[in-house]
Design a protein around this motif. Structure first.
Motif, PDB file in Angstrom:
ATOM      1  N   GLN A  17       0.840  -1.203   0.000  1.00 52.07           N
ATOM      2  CA  GLN A  17       0.000   0.000   0.000  1.00 52.07           C
ATOM      3  C   GLN A  17       0.871   1.249   0.000  1.00 52.07           C
ATOM      4  O   GLN A  17       0.576   2.234  -0.675  1.00 52.07           O
ATOM      5  CB  GLN A  17      -0.938   0.004   1.204  1.00 52.07           C
ATOM      6  N   ALA A  21       0.907   4.108  -2.832  1.00 51.49           N
ATOM      7  CA  ALA A  21       0.581   5.466  -2.395  1.00 51.49           C
ATOM      8  C   ALA A  21       1.667   6.448  -2.832  1.00 51.49           C
ATOM      9  O   ALA A  21       1.372   7.551  -3.299  1.00 51.49           O
ATOM     10  CB  ALA A  21       0.417   5.501  -0.878  1.00 51.49           C
ATOM     11  N   ARG A  28      -0.710   6.386   2.524  1.00 54.24           N
ATOM     12  CA  ARG A  28      -1.055   4.967   2.561  1.00 54.24           C
ATOM     13  C   ARG A  28      -2.486   4.736   3.019  1.00 54.24           C
ATOM     14  O   ARG A  28      -3.188   3.857   2.524  1.00 54.24           O
ATOM     15  CB  ARG A  28      -0.085   4.221   3.504  1.00 54.24           C
ATOM     16  N   ILE A  31      -5.033   4.579   0.232  1.00 51.65           N
ATOM     17  CA  ILE A  31      -5.104   3.287  -0.460  1.00 51.65           C
ATOM     18  C   ILE A  31      -5.928   2.309   0.367  1.00 51.65           C
ATOM     19  O   ILE A  31      -6.773   1.584  -0.165  1.00 51.65           O
ATOM     20  CB  ILE A  31      -3.685   2.714  -0.716  1.00 51.65           C
TER      21      ILE A  31
END
Length: 142
Positions: A17, A21, A28, A31
């Motif tokens: 993630q 991102a 993050r 995401i």
């Protein structure tokens, strides 16, 4: 559907993630929210996301479009999204205009009240000086 597709495609590409991102210039947590279907990306970010994952937007959204009109269908979906955003922005601007007009009216009323009540009554001032002037005239005549 979008969240599941995003998670599957992200893992197939081997991205965490955090890595995804960073590539999209988001945090993050964004995401994570997308994968949990708590929010969705805007149209521009959706296109960048599809490019990063090397899939079409329609695949990312979960639609299996088999005819040749894929570009026009995606364009139509993006057009609808943009239209909804434009309506939201117009409503927001209208609300702010109304708030600004109300605040301006309040300020003007307060200024009017302050000016109206701070001006001394000129008649009262003249009446209070008349006895002094009359006394002075009498003193001069004597």
């Amino acid at each position: 559907m979008f969240g599941e597709n995003l998670k599957t495609l992200r893992k197939q590409k081997g991205f965490s993630q955090e890595e995804l991102a960073t590539r999209l210039h988001v945090v993050r947590q964004t995401i994570s929210k997308w994968e949990k279907n708590l929010s969705v990306p805007d149209a521009d970010t959706l296109i960048r996301l599809a490019e990063t994952l090397e899939v079409s937007v329609s695949e990312l959204l979960g639609a299996k479009i088999e005819n040749e009109n894929t570009a026009s269908d995606v364009a139509e979906q993006l057009s609808r999204i943009n239209e909804q955003l434009a309506i939201k922005n117009r409503r927001s601007r209208r609300i702010w205009k109304i708030v600004a007009i109300i605040l301006a009216a309040i300020v003007l009323i307060n200024i009017f009240i302050a000016v109206f009540f701070s001006v001394p009554n000129l008649n009262e001032g003249n009446q209070s000086n008349q006895p002094e002037i009359t006394d002075q005239i009498q003193n001069i005549e004597e």
